[in-house]
Every structure is written in C-alpha cells, then in structure tokens.
Design a protein around this motif. Sequence first.
Motif, PDB file in Angstrom:
ATOM      1  N   GLU A 207      -1.192  52.833  23.163  1.00 56.43           N
ATOM      2  CA  GLU A 207      -0.249  54.126  24.190  1.00 56.43           C
ATOM      3  C   GLU A 207       0.719  53.519  24.431  1.00 56.43           C
ATOM      4  O   GLU A 207       1.740  54.656  24.253  1.00 56.43           O
ATOM      5  N   ARG A 208       1.462  52.103  24.309  1.00 55.09           N
ATOM      6  CA  ARG A 208       2.163  51.479  24.331  1.00 55.09           C
ATOM      7  C   ARG A 208       3.127  51.730  23.013  1.00 55.09           C
ATOM      8  O   ARG A 208       4.791  52.434  23.409  1.00 55.09           O
ATOM      9  N   ALA A 209       2.635  51.576  21.877  1.00 54.44           N
ATOM     10  CA  ALA A 209       2.988  52.134  20.870  1.00 54.44           C
ATOM     11  C   ALA A 209       3.311  53.375  20.669  1.00 54.44           C
ATOM     12  O   ALA A 209       5.039  53.371  20.227  1.00 54.44           O
ATOM     13  N   ASP A 210       3.001  53.986  20.615  1.00 54.24           N
ATOM     14  CA  ASP A 210       3.138  55.842  20.436  1.00 54.24           C
ATOM     15  C   ASP A 210       4.379  55.511  21.096  1.00 54.24           C
ATOM     16  O   ASP A 210       5.536  56.592  21.302  1.00 54.24           O
ATOM     17  N   ASN A 211       3.971  55.060  22.482  1.00 53.45           N
ATOM     18  CA  ASN A 211       5.178  55.847  23.755  1.00 53.45           C
ATOM     19  C   ASN A 211       6.971  55.526  23.404  1.00 53.45           C
ATOM     20  O   ASN A 211       7.733  55.938  23.948  1.00 53.45           O
ATOM     21  N   THR A 212       6.534  54.055  22.960  1.00 54.29           N
ATOM     22  CA  THR A 212       8.052  53.344  22.885  1.00 54.29           C
ATOM     23  C   THR A 212       8.741  54.350  21.767  1.00 54.29           C
ATOM     24  O   THR A 212      10.057  54.767  21.139  1.00 54.29           O
ATOM     25  N   ALA A 213       7.717  54.302  20.570  1.00 54.17           N
ATOM     26  CA  ALA A 213       8.626  55.350  19.611  1.00 54.17           C
ATOM     27  C   ALA A 213       8.773  57.226  19.680  1.00 54.17           C
ATOM     28  O   ALA A 213      10.404  57.232  19.802  1.00 54.17           O
ATOM     29  N   SER A 214       7.802  57.490  20.828  1.00 53.21           N
ATOM     30  CA  SER A 214       8.686  59.095  21.120  1.00 53.21           C
ATOM     31  C   SER A 214       9.582  59.278  22.628  1.00 53.21           C
ATOM     32  O   SER A 214      11.289  59.279  21.975  1.00 53.21           O
TER      33      SER A 214
ATOM     34  N   SER B 261       7.974  46.557  22.146  1.00 53.34           N
ATOM     35  CA  SER B 261       8.194  47.184  20.920  1.00 53.34           C
ATOM     36  C   SER B 261       7.535  47.323  19.776  1.00 53.34           C
ATOM     37  O   SER B 261       6.502  47.011  20.202  1.00 53.34           O
ATOM     38  N   LEU B 262       7.205  48.597  19.265  1.00 55.32           N
ATOM     39  CA  LEU B 262       6.311  48.476  17.977  1.00 55.32           C
ATOM     40  C   LEU B 262       5.782  47.141  17.564  1.00 55.32           C
ATOM     41  O   LEU B 262       4.397  47.192  17.660  1.00 55.32           O
ATOM     42  N   VAL B 263       6.365  46.448  16.869  1.00 59.31           N
ATOM     43  CA  VAL B 263       5.609  45.123  16.166  1.00 59.31           C
ATOM     44  C   VAL B 263       5.011  44.620  17.663  1.00 59.31           C
ATOM     45  O   VAL B 263       3.938  43.789  17.310  1.00 59.31           O
ATOM     46  N   GLY B 264       5.456  44.167  18.766  1.00 54.82           N
ATOM     47  CA  GLY B 264       4.727  43.490  20.068  1.00 54.82           C
ATOM     48  C   GLY B 264       4.043  44.265  20.386  1.00 54.82           C
ATOM     49  O   GLY B 264       2.636  43.491  20.133  1.00 54.82           O
ATOM     50  N   CYS B 265       3.455  45.351  20.139  1.00 58.81           N
ATOM     51  CA  CYS B 265       2.317  45.928  20.957  1.00 58.81           C
ATOM     52  C   CYS B 265       1.509  46.249  19.461  1.00 58.81           C
ATOM     53  O   CYS B 265       0.257  45.924  20.027  1.00 58.81           O
ATOM     54  N   LEU B 266       1.750  46.423  18.712  1.00 59.93           N
ATOM     55  CA  LEU B 266       1.220  46.476  17.013  1.00 59.93           C
ATOM     56  C   LEU B 266       0.297  44.604  17.026  1.00 59.93           C
ATOM     57  O   LEU B 266      -0.749  44.928  17.588  1.00 59.93           O
ATOM     58  N   GLY B 267       0.979  44.096  17.535  1.00 61.11           N
ATOM     59  CA  GLY B 267       0.375  42.354  17.422  1.00 61.11           C
ATOM     60  C   GLY B 267      -0.374  42.159  18.377  1.00 61.11           C
ATOM     61  O   GLY B 267      -1.332  41.614  18.536  1.00 61.11           O
ATOM     62  N   GLY B 268      -0.799  43.152  19.411  1.00 60.26           N
ATOM     63  CA  GLY B 268      -1.556  42.630  20.955  1.00 60.26           C
ATOM     64  C   GLY B 268      -3.055  43.809  19.902  1.00 60.26           C
ATOM     65  O   GLY B 268      -4.376  43.186  20.259  1.00 60.26           O
ATOM     66  N   VAL B 269      -2.661  44.227  19.295  1.00 60.72           N
ATOM     67  CA  VAL B 269      -3.983  45.127  18.806  1.00 60.72           C
ATOM     68  C   VAL B 269      -4.579  44.365  17.963  1.00 60.72           C
ATOM     69  O   VAL B 269      -5.750  44.298  17.929  1.00 60.72           O
ATOM     70  N   ILE B 270      -3.454  43.840  16.557  1.00 60.98           N
ATOM     71  CA  ILE B 270      -4.878  43.265  15.939  1.00 60.98           C
ATOM     72  C   ILE B 270      -5.497  42.057  16.627  1.00 60.98           C
ATOM     73  O   ILE B 270      -6.102  41.741  15.989  1.00 60.98           O
ATOM     74  N   ASP B 271      -4.972  41.226  17.800  1.00 61.67           N
ATOM     75  CA  ASP B 271      -5.465  40.145  17.748  1.00 61.67           C
ATOM     76  C   ASP B 271      -6.367  41.069  19.283  1.00 61.67           C
ATOM     77  O   ASP B 271      -7.728  40.065  19.081  1.00 61.67           O
ATOM     78  N   TYR B 272      -6.837  41.662  19.618  1.00 64.45           N
ATOM     79  CA  TYR B 272      -7.643  42.351  20.651  1.00 64.45           C
ATOM     80  C   TYR B 272      -8.657  42.272  19.500  1.00 64.45           C
ATOM     81  O   TYR B 272     -10.276  42.943  19.244  1.00 64.45           O
ATOM     82  N   LEU B 273      -8.672  43.629  18.559  1.00 71.73           N
ATOM     83  CA  LEU B 273      -8.882  43.839  17.501  1.00 71.73           C
ATOM     84  C   LEU B 273      -9.559  42.577  16.493  1.00 71.73           C
ATOM     85  O   LEU B 273     -11.385  43.114  16.316  1.00 71.73           O
ATOM     86  N   GLY B 274      -9.230  41.688  16.533  1.00 76.09           N
ATOM     87  CA  GLY B 274      -9.654  40.485  16.087  1.00 76.09           C
ATOM     88  C   GLY B 274     -10.909  39.635  16.384  1.00 76.09           C
ATOM     89  O   GLY B 274     -11.738  39.744  16.373  1.00 76.09           O
ATOM     90  N   ARG B 275     -10.257  39.975  17.529  1.00 74.29           N
ATOM     91  CA  ARG B 275     -11.359  39.229  18.575  1.00 74.29           C
ATOM     92  C   ARG B 275     -12.826  39.654  19.061  1.00 74.29           C
ATOM     93  O   ARG B 275     -13.489  38.896  19.343  1.00 74.29           O
TER      94      ARG B 275
ATOM     95  N   ASP C 239       6.985  58.156  10.978  1.00 73.06           N
ATOM     96  CA  ASP C 239       5.518  57.702   9.643  1.00 73.06           C
ATOM     97  C   ASP C 239       4.794  56.527  10.707  1.00 73.06           C
ATOM     98  O   ASP C 239       3.583  56.806  10.605  1.00 73.06           O
ATOM     99  N   PHE C 240       5.800  55.890  11.848  1.00 74.79           N
ATOM    100  CA  PHE C 240       4.813  54.872  12.576  1.00 74.79           C
ATOM    101  C   PHE C 240       4.176  55.470  13.172  1.00 74.79           C
ATOM    102  O   PHE C 240       2.196  55.249  13.747  1.00 74.79           O
ATOM    103  N   VAL C 241       4.279  56.967  14.370  1.00 74.40           N
ATOM    104  CA  VAL C 241       3.709  57.449  15.352  1.00 74.40           C
ATOM    105  C   VAL C 241       2.406  58.775  14.182  1.00 74.40           C
ATOM    106  O   VAL C 241       1.127  57.725  14.715  1.00 74.40           O
ATOM    107  N   ARG C 242       2.586  58.307  12.765  1.00 75.11           N
ATOM    108  CA  ARG C 242       1.240  58.814  12.582  1.00 75.11           C
ATOM    109  C   ARG C 242       0.259  57.929  12.261  1.00 75.11           C
ATOM    110  O   ARG C 242      -0.700  57.935  12.380  1.00 75.11           O
ATOM    111  N   ARG C 243       1.023  57.399  11.651  1.00 76.02           N
ATOM    112  CA  ARG C 243       0.126  55.327  11.186  1.00 76.02           C
ATOM    113  C   ARG C 243      -0.658  54.818  11.916  1.00 76.02           C
ATOM    114  O   ARG C 243      -1.767  54.816  12.195  1.00 76.02           O
TER     115      ARG C 243
END
Lengths: 311, 240
Positions: free
Chosen positions: A167-174, A238-252, A293-297
């Motif tokens: 949600e945070r990544a989406d919001n930063t993009a918006s 930041s977008l990359v900051g948020c996504l870094g967290g997402v892959i971390d938690y999805l990985g765990r 494009d980011f928001v869509r992905r």
Amino acid sequence: MLSRTADHLYWMSRYVERAESLARLLEIGHRLAIMPGEDDRNEWSSTVIITRCAEDFYNSYDEANEANVTEFIGLRNDHPASIPVCLENARTNGRAVRVALTTSMWECLNSTWIDLPAQRQKAESASNIVDYLDWVKERSMQFTGATTSTMLRRDAYFFVMIGMLLERADNTASLLDVKYHLLLPDHEEIGGTLDFYQWSAILRAVTANRAYYSLYRGALKPWQIVEMLTLRSEVPRSLVGCLGGVIDYLGRLSDMYGERKESLRIANALYADLAYCRTDDVFKQGLHEFLTDFVRRNNELGEQIQRDYLI
Amino acid sequence: MGIDLVEGRDLYVDENVVYMRTTQGPRRVDVIYRRIDDAFIDPLTFNPDSALGVPGLMTAYRAGNVVLANAVGAGVADDKSVYTYVPDMIRFYLSEEPILKNVPTYRCSEEDDLKYTLEHLSELVVKEVHGSGGYGMLVGPASTKAEIAAYAERLKADPAGFIAQPTLALSTVPTYVERGIAPRHVDLRPFVLVGDEVRIVPGGLTRVALKEGSLIVNSSQGGGTKDTWVINDRPDPNEK
C-alpha cells in the motif's frame, strides 16, 4: 493459518496505511493552497484525480476547491478514498481476527475508531484540519510501532507487513504523480518558483525533507526528489524501499511454508527492475508513464498474493 | 487447543471431502465441532438460503469422510426430559450403576411429579424441555408470587413441556463488578473427549452470572466467563 485470517491481517494494515497516505495527500493540497500565486492553479483538482475516486467526487461537487476536497477525503464516509472509511475498515478487519493481534495493536485500532467521531467533528472547522491530519498520521504510526514492537515474527506478521508495504509503495507512486497532474500555468517556468514549491510540498508530505538534505545537500532538484522517492533503497517510503521489504517478507513466508509461489517471482522481478533502474531511464520513459507502469505491476503483485495465500 | 475457529466460507467440499482454506493451500478436515443449527449447515441439503453453511457438507458426511459433532438430529438429546432417563440408559446399555448421581428431576408429564412441582414452585427451578440459554425458566426462590402464579398456568397448560429440579446452591467467586469486588454465582463446564479412551480436557468453561443474586450464567443473558485454573497435584506427563 486460515486464508481468511491472513486476508484480514493484510487488509487491516493496507487500510491503516491508506488512511495515513490520504492524510499526506490532503496535506500537500493545503501546503500548496497557502502558497502565493495566481487564480488558475489546480492543486485541488489534481488531488481529486490522485484519489482515483474522481467520479464519486464530481457526482457530489461542482468544483474541486479546498473546502470540497477536504470534506470529501477527510470527513465523508461514503466512498473508498475517505479517511474515516479507511480507519473503520482497518478496525473491522482487525476485529475479525482479534486473537491474531497483540493487545497493543488492537487497542490502537480500537481507540482510533472510538476517537474518530470527535476528531472528525473538530476538523469540520478549517483551522483544525491540519491537527486532524496530524492525528491520523500519528495513529497510523502508532499502529506500525505497536505491530513491529509486539508481534511475533511469524506468518501473521509477514502478512501485516506485506499489506502495509504494498500500500505504501502504491501511495508513494500516487503522491509523486500529483506533480504530473499539477499543471504549471503558462507563464510559470519549469524550475521556477511555483515548480519549486510544488516539489517541496511533496517532499514534506512524505516527511522526507531532512532525508533529502542529508542525501543530496544543496537546493531541491526535481530529478533528485524523483530519484529519492523511487530508486533510493535507504528511503523507507521509496518504491524500491517498499518492494525490498515485500520481497523480504514474501521470502520469509516461502521459507516458513517451504514453498515458493508465483507472487515471490513477480515481486523479485519488480524489485530487480527498480534496483537496477537509472534515474535517466525514469525520465526517458516519462515520470507519469513510469509511475503508471509501476502502479499497474504493484497491483498485479497484490492480486497474485491474494491468489497464492489469501483465498 | 490448536483447533481453528472457522466460518462456513473457510470450508469447501471437493469430491465429498471437506477442506479448509489455508495460506498453505487446502487442508483436509476430519472432524467439525459445529455451532450452527441443522437447518443452516448445508444449503444444498437444508435451508437453501443459508449463507452460513458449507455446500455439500452433508454429502461428505454421508460418505463417511467427515465427523460432525454434534451429529445432525442430535438435538433430541438436548430435550431436558431425556436427562431423567440417563441413569436407566446406563443400567440398560452398560449393566452398571451410574457413578455420578443425577440432580433429582421431576418429569411434569407424570401426574405425581406435576402435583409435587405445582405445590413446591417457590423452591424449585422449572425449565422448558426444549429450552436453552436460560430462557423460559422459573427460578422459584428468586421469583415473585405473581411470576410463580403465571408460570403455574403455563405449566398446567402443557405439563409435558416442563421438568423441575431443586434449586442448586451454586458457588460464588469474587468478581469485579461496577462497584468493586462482589460475590457472583458460577458453574463449571468440563469437556470430555470420548474416543478410544476417555479424556478430560485440562481446563473447562467457567460461566459467571454477572447480575447480583442471579443463578443464570448463560452468555446469551449477560453471563460472563472466568479463567479456569486446574491445580495438579501430580506432575503433568506432557511437561518436561
């Protein structure tokens, strides 16, 4: 864990984060509105576009101005881009899985919900709106604090964090995209005073002005602000900051369940694209196109997480 | 106890097998302790408007792929007059004497019992045989003359619909109420799992009547619950 439980946890934190982000969005509008300038400005109509609820808005109002947009986002409760609706949804989701929350988390959600009517009433007078928005941000940060400092590091926690970060990544993009919709009047130059104020308002709304000066020193430069809020991994929103967290938690989550799902692959692909993207690439593509494009992905990732775990 | 609390929509039936939707994919369900009435448990078999149930559950049940506790139709055992026959059931089926004695119970369908009940209403607790949740009952010692008289009329109109028991003296425990700590009545529900062996669940449900003097502990009527402590005089074999 029941899929329904995970679903409630995920949406609970998404809604808390969304309430905070809507508060930040309104704050940008208010900051821009107090800047000196001409009559042909459009900060309020751009705010409405960013909520993605423009249709709801123009069904009720003729004009996007301070009073109408503030009421629409801050006070009303009949559409999805409303702060009260988000706070209520967060609490409803939390209530359905109360035993999966810690007492601190639940108390935070519940007391926010209890205090909401009084806070809302206070905010009906224009001079208090900033206090109200501060209150919303404060409650969201308290919730995040309660979550990170009290919750067991198991699947329930991972789902809460994934919802929050997506949600945070989406919001930063918006929020960044506000700048695209904020057209500069003809006589204003790119890089001129109004342009500067607009960028500065965005930076302040994500509480990143100090971070900017410590990363870049010197005066505000639009491409650096964009770089910071999209591609700098040190920046928590930041977008990359948020996504870094997402892959971390999805990985765990994958480690815990012993199974790698499609959502982890999609998330890694999106993260890699951001991590290896150059600031120039963003502007070559066009900021608005890049963000769209980011928001869509990011949305597709959310849908895949839903399919992999939540239904 | 490590048992998931599910709603109808958390479960689904595929090829007559019941599954639970989890974050790690479908998980087979063998036993369901259900708290939904028969009529709502499966919209394909009973009330088609039920949104609470699981479509196909009864088919899975008939195929022997899932155990429902309590089984559909078992509500007949909830009839309070059945209780009075339990000692006879034990003698008939097990040829044993019951170890735990029944609370003396008067079947108002029988003339002598009805007569006794009507004469002693102010001392007895009278319950509807189909009742539950503490509704529709008379607690004689706590009732006014007018309430007793009105209840007597209901009783005479349909004697078979009632049973009567002496009023039990429930224990009290200190309870936090609005004005501080005060005694309130409690009862304890133990849970017994019967399979290859009989096991008593460590702990139980302690219900408390929150109204002063009340003996009605049912949660549907404002009763609460209390933590239950089981004191072991022997070490728990499961504990290291």
